[in-house]
Write an enzyme that holds these catalytic residues in place. Structure first.
Site, PDB file in Angstrom:
ATOM      1  N   SER A 138      -9.725   1.675   2.909  1.00 47.46           N
ATOM      2  CA  SER A 138      -8.864   2.454   2.050  1.00 47.46           C
ATOM      3  C   SER A 138      -7.818   1.622   1.288  1.00 47.46           C
ATOM      4  CB  SER A 138      -8.136   3.508   2.878  1.00 47.46           C
ATOM      5  OG  SER A 138      -7.280   2.883   3.810  1.00 47.46           O
ATOM      6  N   SER A 145      -9.915  -0.751   7.047  1.00 41.75           N
ATOM      7  CA  SER A 145      -9.317  -0.493   5.731  1.00 41.75           C
ATOM      8  C   SER A 145      -8.611  -1.676   5.094  1.00 41.75           C
ATOM      9  CB  SER A 145      -8.336   0.686   5.827  1.00 41.75           C
ATOM     10  OG  SER A 145      -9.045   1.898   5.743  1.00 41.75           O
ATOM     11  N   LYS A 168       0.857  -1.191   0.000  1.00 39.10           N
ATOM     12  CA  LYS A 168       0.000   0.000   0.000  1.00 39.10           C
ATOM     13  C   LYS A 168       0.894   1.243   0.000  1.00 39.10           C
ATOM     14  CE  LYS A 168      -3.961   1.900   2.598  1.00 39.10           C
ATOM     15  NZ  LYS A 168      -4.834   1.692   3.781  1.00 39.10           N
TER      16      LYS A 168
END
Lengths: 487, 481, 92
Positions: free
Chosen positions: A156, A180, A81
């Site tokens: 996210s 997330s 990420k």
């Protein structure tokens, strides 16, 4: 040897076995992923930055030296990420403000991955500074759900979940503050584990809400999650909130089974208002566990109803402080001003997206003079009550089982203009984060339209091994293979 | 109306740890800009603070030395504000639960009165970096973050001080304490010992406080005194004119000898303190405190009492002697080598400090070490040289670093203490001064001094004065009534 | 939350919201604050606040100097430097 185009579909453990047997090279695995990326990335947009040349060089290096024994991720291509700092590689957090930022240091997990021999394909797209539940709040544009490109992948960590589901990488790391990792894993039909707070070092994870953030694996199955967690878990002297708890052998513990386990079913999570298909999928997971010899017991988490309100005060307050450093002085994209104040305001106004500004505003308000006690102070006290609920529930059961998300993946743009409704889509994951507990989201069904559905298992602190063993048991018993996207 | 001054001081003292409070960068002063920085003290994204244990030990030391309660659990808080020298846009500090509370410091005033000043709290925090402003037409400022993250203790006093003199006495004593403890160099000019003063005035006898002004930029004891005196006059003038004192921050300008308002157009500060989630509550156990207590040095107040008790020194001598540990140690070494401790104190406080002052040096760098000074004093006590000769020997010791005995021998300064050697000299003096001799014998006994003076002059100061007196009395015989 | 309050908070956070943005922000924050107002009804008498979700032991470092960054690396991401320091508009 499998055809090159199929190599990207492998799990970490499958590919690792082939590598160990010398039937496949890291370069072949990496090229397979790059080919898959070339084929689908245009429609999925899971990556914020591809590090193609770095990946190829790493793969070549892995192929040239083969330590004995082979480190656990040797030569396996994965993605990170974009809020996980990687030395010399872009780390932009989906923000215009960090568009040109290249850290001069590695995160703890990036160092662990390097030591384990992983190959880094790139950095995955995300809601800006991890603030969002749809991956639409990215300066680089949204990521699409590989199972239905008109729908969101969740957020996210939407890029990590989509990339893993679309076989653009073998596995990925995400971060979870209020869901997330788990919600996008659920929306994309993959396994996502949020470890116990403190299990994985936050060192090098760009902070959203420091008392909630955790890095965790997003993988194609439970065994991969165990493999990846084993690599990144453990004490880090550079993170004061890192736990000294020993790291068990998660892979070896996968086969312990579920017989005799008491599964708590929180009545507040499973009553009324639940999407019928979600309810059905969760019911299937419960029935499977009962068939395998587990028992279920109804428990209550009475303060759950206040979890979203509590979370949006605690998380935004911490975020408002954590994001103060983005001032255009030491890094980031500066917008010049006629004086210092003007420089700060222009830089931050231009650099942050709408959702980030909204949360900074809310958090600043919650901490400001005259409001602290009623908002932030109150939320910290309610957080204690939420934690106490879990402690009480775990006196009657070993794990909790709940839905991961209240609905199947929703459409792009559907909730964008309605922040509060968007916040409420994290209702099942947020309380867990507030309590700092480990939880895993795993696929357990699909809608009629072939959209993934999932459930969440919540454990006691540091009980990740049990959660993974349970997901593993479900995978073996359900007979359902991984749902591959029709891309 | 007669006003009473009310002052509370906030002191920031930089700790002499090797590394910064939350990262491993060096705390050494004077390095090239930004060469003592790392991702942590630069406030880079994703990095985390880890507490330097030694900083806590320093705080406990000062807490114990100032009679504070050491809180077994204290918390870290973030103080949020934007400034280029504050890389994270928050300072890690302590707010609701500081490590030390409710202590006191005792300081002696000119009058000899011992004043007790209560401490509200002592807490740990990180220093900011430095903004260096461009000169002339340069419309930029330059940010150096070497100092960012250097550990500080903030010591907050109660508003117990009533005058500039009290404030200065308190500050001097506090500085002595941090130096005794070896936790800070206490250098005000270099900014490692900084002071902000909260000053207000109120009608004498009033139980409530007046509105206070916070005065900053006080980087010497002299400035502290002058700024407080100025601020008191300014506030009294305002009140006399029927105007109100505004609560604000004011900057002391030493060149103009005035304080100036720092008010800006910006909104009032709202620091939004909250517990720092990156740092765990700090737990200090009994064992840690006791281990530190066992290593505490004798502190200035205790030393003063001991000097009065063991050396029989008057209180006005001990205050200066204990101001620095080195001076106190010097004195004790001298006193240990001589008969009269009071003589040692007189030499240290008078001649030694005078020379050090003149040379602008410290006692550690003294050209005459304690053993050498003791040897000099012993020569007086043994009657080898007179006190007066000793002064000039001391001056030569400063200049040449030679031992006293060598100087005395080389220059033939040994005291003449043999009556048989002195008698002929005195006879000669009588012969040379017949008028004075006659007058003395006629009853002008004050002329005894004249003869002593002559004897000292003739012997170049080497005659033992007591012996000269005795011999004169004997040789001049009884005076006619 | 009224416009003056939005502006006050925006100034504290160093966000210069545009006129339209200020209005929209006020509306959205008001809705969110109305929602979180439910917490007022929760009885938290005598409840200790949670600042850290998991109880962990102490975490200290020894007072040992570690190498700092090369100054070039410290400045590498900065928008404006003179090769030694970070540059900002002159602070008054």
């Amino acid at each position: 040897m499998a055809a090159d185009s199929d190599l990207a579909r492998l799990t970490l453990h499958e590919a690792g076995a082939l590598l160990a047997a010398n039937t496949v090279t890291s370069t072949a695995l990496t090229e397979a992923c790059l080919a898959r990326i070339a084929a689908v990335e245009g429609s999925v947009h899971a990556f914020a930055h591809l590090t193609v040349e770095v990946a190829r060089a790493q793969a070549r290096a892995r192929d040239q030296t083969r330590p004995d024994p082979l480190p656990p991720l040797w030569g396996l291509p994965i993605a990170l990420k974009d809020n996980i700092c990687t030395r010399g590689l872009p780390t932009t957090c989906g923000s215009r403000l960090l568009a040109n930022f290249r850290p001069v240091y590695d995160s703890f997990v990036a160092r662990r991955l390097e030591e384990a021999g992983a190959v880094i394909l790139g950095k995955t797209n995300m809601d800006e500074f991890a603030m969002g539940s749809s991956c639409e709040n990215s300066a680089l544009g949204p990521t699409h759900n590989p199972h239905d490109l008109t729908r969101v992948p969740g957020g996210s960590s939407g890029g990590s979940a989509a990339a893993t589901a679309a076989d653009e990488c073998l596995a990925a790391l995400g971060s979870d503050t209020g869901g997330s990792i788990r919600q996008p894993a659920c929306f994309c039909g993959v396994v996502g584990l949020k470890p116990t707070y403190g299990r994985v070092s936050r060192n090098g994870l760009v902070a959203f809400a420091s008392s909630l953030d955790q890095i965790g694996p997003i993988t194609k199955d439970a065994r991969d999650a165990a493999l990846l967690l084993a690599v990144i878990a453990g004490h880090d002297a550079d993170d004061s909130t890192s736990a000294r708890e020993p790291v068990p052998d998660y892979v070896a513990g996968l086969d312990v089974g579920v017989a005799g386990l008491r599964i708590g079913l929180p009545k507040e999570y499973l009553s009324g208002g639940l999407d019928p298909e979600v309810e059905q999928a969760v019911g299937f997971a419960i029935a499977t566990y009962e068939r395998l010899g587990a028992t279920t017991v109804e428990v209550s988490l009475p303060h759950t109803e206040h979890a979203v309100a509590t979370y949006y005060l605690v998380a935004t307050a911490e975020a408002s402080s954590n994001l103060g450093r983005f001032d255009g002085i030491r890094y980031g994209v500066r917008h010049e001003g006629h004086d210092l104040l003007d420089l700060y305001q222009r830089t931050r106004e231009a650099g942050f997206g709408a959702e980030v500004k909204r949360r900074i505003m809310l958090g600043t308000f919650a901490l400001s003079a005259g409001y602290y006690a009623a908002y932030y102070g109150k939320a910290m006290a309610v957080r204690t009550l939420i934690r106490n609920d879990f402690t009480a529930a775990f006196e009657r059961c070993d794990v909790l089982l709940t839905p991961t998300a209240p609905t199947p993946p929703f459409c792009l743009g559907e909730k964008l203009d309605d922040p509060l409704t968007m916040y409420l889509s994290d209702i099942f994951t947020i309380a867990v984060s507030l309590a700092g507990l480990p939880a895993v989201a795993f696929p357990c069904g699909a809608t009629k339209q072939r959209l993934p559905l999932g459930a969440q298992l919540i454990g006691r602190p540091f009980d990740e091994g049990r959660l993974l063993a349970m997901v593993h048991a479900f995978e073996a018993a359900s007979g359902q293979g991984r749902m591959a996207p029709a891309l | 109306m007669e006003f009473e001054t009310v002052i509370g001081l906030e002191v920031h003292t930089q700790l002499m740890t090797q590394s910064k409070i939350f990262c491993g960068c060096s705390t050494t002063f004077g390095a090239p800009p930004n060469s003592h920085t790392c991702p942590v003290c630069l406030g880079m994204p994703g990095v985390l603070p880890v507490l330097n244990r030694e900083v806590v030990s320093c705080a406990i030391k000062l807490g114990l030395a100032t009679h504070c309660t050491i809180n077994r659990s204290s918390r870290w808080a973030r103080k949020n504000y934007f400034y280029p020298d504050l890389p994270k846009a928050y300072q890690i500090s302590q707010y609701e639960a500081p490590i030390c509370e409710h202590g006191y410091v005792e300081a002696e005033l000119e009058s000899g009165e011992v004043k007790r000043i209560r401490l509200t709290r002592i807490h740990m925090e990180e220093d900011a970096g430095k903004n260096i402003h461009g000169e002339g037409d340069d419309d930029h400022s330059y940010v150096d973050l070497n100092r960012a993250g250097v550990p500080l203790l903030e010591i907050v006093s109660e508003p117990d001080l009533r005058s500039a003199e009290e404030a200065t006495a308190y500050l001097k004593r506090l500085r002595s304490i941090v130096r005794y403890l070896g936790i800070s160099d206490g250098n005000m000019e270099e900014g490692s010992f900084r002071c902000d003063a909260n000053v207000s005035i109120r009608p004498r006898g009033s139980a409530t406080f007046g509105t206070r002004a916070e005065v900053k930029n006080l980087n010497s004891f002299r400035h502290v005194g002058h700024a407080i005196d100025y601020e008191v006059r300014r506030q009294a003038r305002l009140l006399a004119q029927g105007q109100a004192v505004v609560q604000e921050t004011r900057l002391w300008n030493p060149t103009e000898a005035k304080t100036f308002s720092m008010r800006s157009k910006e909104e009032a500060h709202d620091y939004r303190y909250f517990p720092d989630p990156d740092l765990l509550p700090l737990v200090v156990d009994e064992g840690w405190i006791e281990r530190i207590r066992a290593t505490l040095p004798e502190l200035p107040a205790e030393k003063e009492q001991r000097f009065v008790r063991d050396y029989g020194l008057p209180a006005q001598d001990t205050g200066v002697l204990v101001a620095s540990q080195a001076l106190a140690d010097y004195f004790e070494q001298v006193a240990g080598g001589v008969k009269e401790a009071k003589t040692a104190a007189n030499w240290v406080l008078g001649d030694l400090l005078g020379v050090l002052n003149k040379l602008g040096t410290s006692v550690e760098e003294s050209p005459v070490d304690a053993a050498a000074l003791a040897a000099l004093i012993r020569l007086i006590e043994e009657g080898t040289i007179s006190g007066k000769i000793a002064k000039s020997v001391f001056e030569k010791m400063v200049a040449t670093h030679q031992p006293a005995a060598e100087i005395v021998a080389a220059e033939g300064l040994v005291q003449v203490a043999d009556p048989e050697q002195l008698r002929p000299i005195l006879q000669q003096i009588f012969a040379d001064n017949p008028t004075q001799l006659a007058d003395y014998r006629a009853g002008k006994t004050k002329l005894m001094g004249f003869f002593v003076g002559q004897a000292m002059r003739v012997t170049g100061g080497k005659a033992n004065p007591a012996l000269v007196n005795d011999l004169l009395r004997e040789m001049l015989g009884p005076v006619e009534e | 939350m009224d416009l003056a309050e939005v502006k006050r908070i925006g100034a504290l956070a160093r966000l210069a919201l545009g006129a339209e943005e200020t209005v929209a922000m006020g509306d959205q924050l008001t809705r969110i604050l109305d929602y979180v107002a439910q917490l007022a009804a929760v009885d938290t008498t005598g409840v200790e606040p949670t600042t850290h979700p998991v109880t962990l032991g102490d975490a200290f470092r020894d007072d040992v100097v570690r190498p700092s960054l090369d100054p070039a690396a410290a400045l590498a991401n900065a928008p404006a430097t003179d090769g030694a320091s970070f540059i900002v508009p002159r602070i008054l």
